[in-house]
Design a protein around this motif. Structure first.
Motif, mmCIF file in Angstrom:
data_model
loop_
_atom_site.group_PDB
_atom_site.id
_atom_site.type_symbol
_atom_site.label_atom_id
_atom_site.label_comp_id
_atom_site.label_asym_id
_atom_site.label_seq_id
_atom_site.Cartn_x
_atom_site.Cartn_y
_atom_site.Cartn_z
ATOM 1 N N GLY A 71 21.165 8.861 8.991
ATOM 2 C CA GLY A 71 22.074 9.504 9.926
ATOM 3 C C GLY A 71 23.284 10.108 9.239
ATOM 4 O O GLY A 71 23.733 11.209 9.592
ATOM 5 N N GLU A 72 23.819 9.410 8.255
ATOM 6 C CA GLU A 72 24.970 9.940 7.517
ATOM 7 C C GLU A 72 24.611 11.251 6.832
ATOM 8 O O GLU A 72 25.385 12.219 6.865
ATOM 9 C CB GLU A 72 25.443 8.916 6.485
ATOM 10 C CG GLU A 72 26.642 9.382 5.664
ATOM 11 C CD GLU A 72 27.058 8.367 4.617
ATOM 12 O OE1 GLU A 72 27.983 8.682 3.842
ATOM 13 O OE2 GLU A 72 26.463 7.285 4.575
ATOM 14 N N ARG A 114 24.151 14.015 9.548
ATOM 15 C CA ARG A 114 25.424 14.469 10.126
ATOM 16 C C ARG A 114 26.208 15.325 9.136
ATOM 17 O O ARG A 114 26.832 16.318 9.511
ATOM 18 C CB ARG A 114 26.238 13.256 10.583
ATOM 19 C CG ARG A 114 25.756 12.660 11.907
ATOM 20 C CD ARG A 114 26.687 11.574 12.404
ATOM 21 N NE ARG A 114 26.536 10.359 11.611
ATOM 22 C CZ ARG A 114 25.642 9.405 11.878
ATOM 23 N NH1 ARG A 114 24.809 9.545 12.910
ATOM 24 N NH2 ARG A 114 25.547 8.326 11.140
ATOM 25 N N ARG A 139 15.750 3.270 18.714
ATOM 26 C CA ARG A 139 16.711 3.551 17.639
ATOM 27 C C ARG A 139 16.535 4.973 17.107
ATOM 28 O O ARG A 139 17.518 5.681 16.853
ATOM 29 C CB ARG A 139 16.560 2.527 16.507
ATOM 30 C CG ARG A 139 17.016 1.120 16.876
ATOM 31 C CD ARG A 139 17.137 0.225 15.653
ATOM 32 N NE ARG A 139 15.855 -0.059 15.032
ATOM 33 C CZ ARG A 139 15.056 -1.060 15.414
ATOM 34 N NH1 ARG A 139 15.406 -1.856 16.415
ATOM 35 N NH2 ARG A 139 13.913 -1.272 14.784
ATOM 36 N N ALA A 199 17.906 7.475 19.683
ATOM 37 C CA ALA A 199 19.367 7.526 19.691
ATOM 38 C C ALA A 199 19.893 8.328 18.508
ATOM 39 O O ALA A 199 20.820 9.145 18.655
ATOM 40 C CB ALA A 199 19.934 6.112 19.675
ATOM 41 N N LEU A 200 19.307 8.123 17.345
ATOM 42 C CA LEU A 200 19.734 8.874 16.168
ATOM 43 C C LEU A 200 19.422 10.351 16.348
ATOM 44 O O LEU A 200 20.251 11.217 16.029
ATOM 45 C CB LEU A 200 19.035 8.335 14.919
ATOM 46 C CG LEU A 200 19.293 9.107 13.613
ATOM 47 C CD1 LEU A 200 20.776 9.251 13.339
ATOM 48 C CD2 LEU A 200 18.582 8.426 12.439
ATOM 49 N N TRP A 201 18.260 10.665 16.881
ATOM 50 C CA TRP A 201 17.887 12.067 17.069
ATOM 51 C C TRP A 201 18.819 12.767 18.047
ATOM 52 O O TRP A 201 19.210 13.921 17.838
ATOM 53 C CB TRP A 201 16.459 12.185 17.545
ATOM 54 C CG TRP A 201 16.011 13.607 17.724
ATOM 55 C CD1 TRP A 201 15.675 14.235 18.884
ATOM 56 C CD2 TRP A 201 15.863 14.587 16.692
ATOM 57 N NE1 TRP A 201 15.323 15.524 18.655
ATOM 58 C CE2 TRP A 201 15.436 15.771 17.307
ATOM 59 C CE3 TRP A 201 16.057 14.564 15.319
ATOM 60 C CZ2 TRP A 201 15.191 16.946 16.596
ATOM 61 C CZ3 TRP A 201 15.809 15.729 14.597
ATOM 62 C CH2 TRP A 201 15.397 16.899 15.236
ATOM 63 N N ALA A 202 19.198 12.091 19.117
ATOM 64 C CA ALA A 202 20.131 12.678 20.086
ATOM 65 C C ALA A 202 21.459 12.988 19.412
ATOM 66 O O ALA A 202 22.074 14.039 19.663
ATOM 67 C CB ALA A 202 20.331 11.740 21.270
ATOM 68 N N ASP A 203 21.896 12.118 18.547
ATOM 69 C CA ASP A 203 23.152 12.323 17.805
ATOM 70 C C ASP A 203 23.020 13.518 16.871
ATOM 71 O O ASP A 203 23.906 14.370 16.788
ATOM 72 C CB ASP A 203 23.478 11.057 17.030
ATOM 73 C CG ASP A 203 24.842 11.123 16.339
ATOM 74 O OD1 ASP A 203 25.725 11.814 16.857
ATOM 75 O OD2 ASP A 203 24.994 10.503 15.277
ATOM 76 N N VAL A 204 21.901 13.594 16.180
ATOM 77 C CA VAL A 204 21.683 14.680 15.217
ATOM 78 C C VAL A 204 21.586 16.020 15.938
ATOM 79 O O VAL A 204 22.207 17.017 15.538
ATOM 80 C CB VAL A 204 20.396 14.421 14.401
ATOM 81 C CG1 VAL A 204 19.996 15.659 13.603
ATOM 82 C CG2 VAL A 204 20.571 13.222 13.505
ATOM 83 N N ALA A 240 22.755 16.887 18.800
ATOM 84 C CA ALA A 240 24.039 17.281 19.387
ATOM 85 C C ALA A 240 24.973 17.883 18.342
ATOM 86 O O ALA A 240 25.796 18.750 18.648
ATOM 87 C CB ALA A 240 24.703 16.072 20.038
ATOM 88 N N GLY A 241 24.842 17.435 17.102
ATOM 89 C CA GLY A 241 25.755 17.910 16.050
ATOM 90 C C GLY A 241 25.245 19.084 15.262
ATOM 91 O O GLY A 241 25.962 19.639 14.424
#
Length: 327
Positions: free
Chosen positions: A173-174, A177, A314, A317-322, A324-325
């Motif tokens: 994730g880091e 992002r 999990r 959730a990470l994919w949604a974060d990625v 979105a950014g």
């Protein structure tokens, strides 16, 4: 898409160009039934539509999604004895890890996942970091495939492709992002024209259309990063909601005909695991090392397997974060 008259249409969820529309037209004509086909661009879209209760006769899940749909009771078992066309499949495509008894699906197409890139704007795509955390000023695109993108990031971070523990996902994730600033698009429908037209310097890509792009434009290259790359297999399966499994099975048998299987390769450049169909192809396609990877490449490649529900959550959730950014 229509065929000769004869009852309600056979409904099918397919990928863009896979199978080729002309092949599907010929299936409809052979069976004397209309085919009602709709397109999906990700495995997750296919899954969502089946979970929503939509009625489909035939679906085209990839490897790991076959496992998941079968476990959820969303696929009907095949009768392998009634599909002799399976014998034309390459040995490596038989009894796969995600369907070892060949109970649920039949492989239709396969390929690798790598990086399609402009040789001048991004000369070296030998690492996933070149795509996921590119140099300043380099703009890229990603496939809309959570397992593929997150898996690539895991490899770039020094983790296993299939790792799902929190520590490994945090590292992936880091990286994602940090590289999100360079991601102009997340799309599985068209990952060739953005590179060809100069909108991005590189795009996460499936080898079939990438091979056609490289043959047509010497500015372009397709690379498999050194950390590891996926070999994917798209299959055809009968949905549990199918009221006419015998007719659906006949459609699968028609799609296994080498004369029909070759059409998808020739028109849309998706490789076939059907050895008999490959022998019918012109040498330019039959011997293309991007379209048909060497046995050594296939042996080294990663096969995606399904994961348990907690790991799925999990990853989602990470994919949604990625997503979105991105950009």
């Amino acid at each position: 898409m229509t065929g000769a008259a004869g009852g309600a249409p056979l409904r099918m969820l397919v990928w863009p160009g896979m199978p080729a529309p002309e092949a599907l037209e010929r299936v409809a004509a052979r069976l004397g039934v209309a085919l009602d086909c709709e397109t999906i661009c990700t495995n997750e879209q296919l899954e969502e539509r089946l979970l929503a209760g939509e009625r489909w006769d035939l679906v085209t899940p990839s490897d790991f999604m076959v496992e998941r749909l079968a476990a959820r009771g969303l696929l009907a078992p095949l009768d392998a004895a009634l599909l002799p066309g399976r014998d034309a499949l390459a040995p490596w495509a038989r009894r796969p890890a995600w369907d070892p008894a060949e109970r649920w699906s039949v492989p239709l197409a396969f390929g690798t996942t790598g990086v399609l890139h402009d040789r001048e704007r991004l000369p070296d795509a030998g690492s996933w970091r070149a795509l996921l955390d590119p140099p300043p000023g380099v703009v890229v695109g990603l496939l809309d495939e959570p397992r593929e993108v997150i898996g690539a990031a895991l490899l770039a971070a020094g983790e296993r492709f299939d790792a799902t523990d929190e520590r490994a996902l945090a590292a992936a994730g880091e990286l994602l992002r940090r590289g999100g600033r360079a991601v102009a698009r997340v799309d599985s429908g068209d990952f060739v024209s953005p590179v060809r037209d100069g909108l991005v310097a590189a795009h996460h890509a499936w080898s079939g259309p990438a091979a056609a792009a490289v043959r047509a434009d010497p500015r372009l290259a397709y690379s498999l990063p050194g950390e590891g790359a996926v070999v994917w297999v798209t299959t055809v399966a009968i949905a549990a909601s199918c009221p006419r499994p015998a007719l659906a099975r006949a459609a699968i048998a028609a799609l296994l005909d080498p004369e029909l299987a070759r059409i998808t390769v020739e028109q849309h450049s998706y490789a076939t695991p059907n050895d008999a169909a490959r022998r019918l192809l012109p040498a330019e396609l039959r011997d293309d090392p991007v379209l048909f990877p060497s046995p050594a490449t296939l042996r080294r490649a990663i096969t995606i397997r399904d994961v348990d529900p907690a790991a799925q959550a999990r990853l989602a959730a990470l994919w949604a974060d990625v997503a979105a950014g991105a950009g």
